[in-house]
Structures are given as C-alpha cells and as structure tokens.
Design an enzyme around this catalytic site. Sequence first.
Site, PDB file in Angstrom:
ATOM      1  CD  GLU A 102      -2.889   1.116   2.353  1.00  0.00           C
ATOM      2  OE1 GLU A 102      -3.194   2.180   2.929  1.00  0.00           O
ATOM      3  OE2 GLU A 102      -3.376   0.004   2.659  1.00  0.00           O
TER       4      GLU A 102
ATOM      5  CE1 TYR B   5     -14.470   1.439  -2.008  1.00  0.00           C
ATOM      6  CE2 TYR B   5     -12.948   0.454  -0.437  1.00  0.00           C
ATOM      7  CZ  TYR B   5     -13.956   0.319  -1.383  1.00  0.00           C
ATOM      8  OH  TYR B   5     -14.425  -0.921  -1.708  1.00  0.00           O
TER       9      TYR B   5
END
Length: 283
Positions: free
Chosen positions: A86, A123
């Site tokens: 990530e 998101y």
Amino acid sequence: MKVTEFKDKIQLTNDGDLEFFFIGTGSAFSKKYFQNNVLIIKGNDHVLVDCGNLTPYAFSTYNTPLSEVKNVFVTHSHADHIGGLEELALSGKYITKTRPNIIITDTYKDILWNESLKGGCAYGETATNGNYMTFDDYFTQIKPSEIKGTPRPMYEANIGSINLKFFRTNHIPSGMENWKTAFYSTGILVDDRILFPSDTRFDPDLINWMTERYNIECIFHDCQFYPGGVHAYIGELATFPQEIKSKILLCHYGDNRPKFEEEAKKSGFLGFAERGVYYNFGK
C-alpha cells in the site's frame, strides 16, 4: 558466490552480475531480522520480491526510499509479504508520480486487489472515470506467460535482463496434502540459477524437480525451528542429500536463530542468509 557488505544505500544497479540483497531474512513476527523480502539486481534492472509491512521501515534503515523500487513481484498475500505494498502504491501515485511494474497473473491480480489492497487504496478519491481507484491506477501489470508441460503451474516473465519463473508452492493451511488444495502461494527461479521457494512447507518433490531440471547454484530456503506448522522444519530440510544441503542458505527464521547455528552447521547447510549484504553470483 561472493558476499559484499552494504555501504551507504542500496545500489539498484551494478555491472551486470546477478545479485540478491535481502531487505530482511526473518519470519513474519521477527523484530531483529525484518521480513523475508529480497531485491534482485542485475545491470540496470531490479525487482523487489515481496514487500512486507516492515519493508518501508527496513528501506529507511538502508537510507533508501521505498519509492525508488520500480519493479515488484509478490509470492503470496500474507502481511509479511504484501503489508508494505500500500505504501509503495501510494508513494508512487503521490510522490514519484509513477506506477511500479508488477509481474502478476490476472487471477492473482484480482485476489490481491479485492482481498487485500482495495480497502486501503480504492476509496481515498475517485479515478478520472468517476469510479473508485483500481489496481491499474497504482501498478502497471506485466502479464507472465505460462510454461507448458510442467508438474505444477509455472509462469515466466522478464524484467529487463532478469528472468523470473514462478511456480505453485504448498504453504497454508496446515494439513493440506499438496499445492493443489492449498492457499495461493508461489516461489521463484531466477535466471534458471537461483531458487527462492519463498514460504513453503517441506516439499521434496519441488526441490527435486528444480534441481533435476535446472543447474541450481544456490537455494534460499525458508525454515522454522520446530516441527509442524506451515514452513519447512530445519530437521526436515536436514534429510536432503548433502549435494542439495550444501547449496541451501536458510532464511525466514525466527529471532531465536542464534540457538540453531551449530545445528545448521552440523547438518551440512551452506548457512543462514543474512540481511543487508549482497550475494553476488556473477554473470
């Protein structure tokens, strides 16, 4: 094989030799040795194999930004192998404005995104098409080609001059009879010379297949110091013929490794892999 020490930062290029630089050599819960993630370097090319949750911190201890990594391969979805992806994705998007290349099949791409990366990466904002961010907003996929006629699924791809072949391994859950019924996990063969099974239980069929088909110079094999579980027990690995053991550098070990130095030596292994050094295998 020549071993050279780390100096001031990780060198992502060299004069064309095949080199392995272990970011870490420890098990999932190791605090002393970081995690079993490795940089492969050859000429102007490099690939990071796995990016665990400690990897961004480990890179900082080597005075090297994780964002300098341009190519990555992931063996499986445990946090000590993907937990830093990530940060790699987000630093590429917001700091270097680049997308790292990732060697990955379509099948595993869907698993990795939907079951691991989507929650932290999808998101934060919307992509240009008005939908949430996707895997392809962060990474450039390099699709491997399948190698036919192998005992278990095997694929290959090239990162510049580095050839990677990867194959299924039998890692988790415990009790599964073989790789066919196990969780998706893979190991790699580099330039048909260096074998890195990554996380796997004791799997003589795999090692015999590889050593009979390829001229393997070194095997970086994971190990644990107790029987059972989902990694290869050092006592099981000791049953390999000496010809194979003499090529094995043990990795993915616990912080209690010093207690097993003598056992590894008596068993005939090449030794333990060390983090923070370059293993140079020449041209």
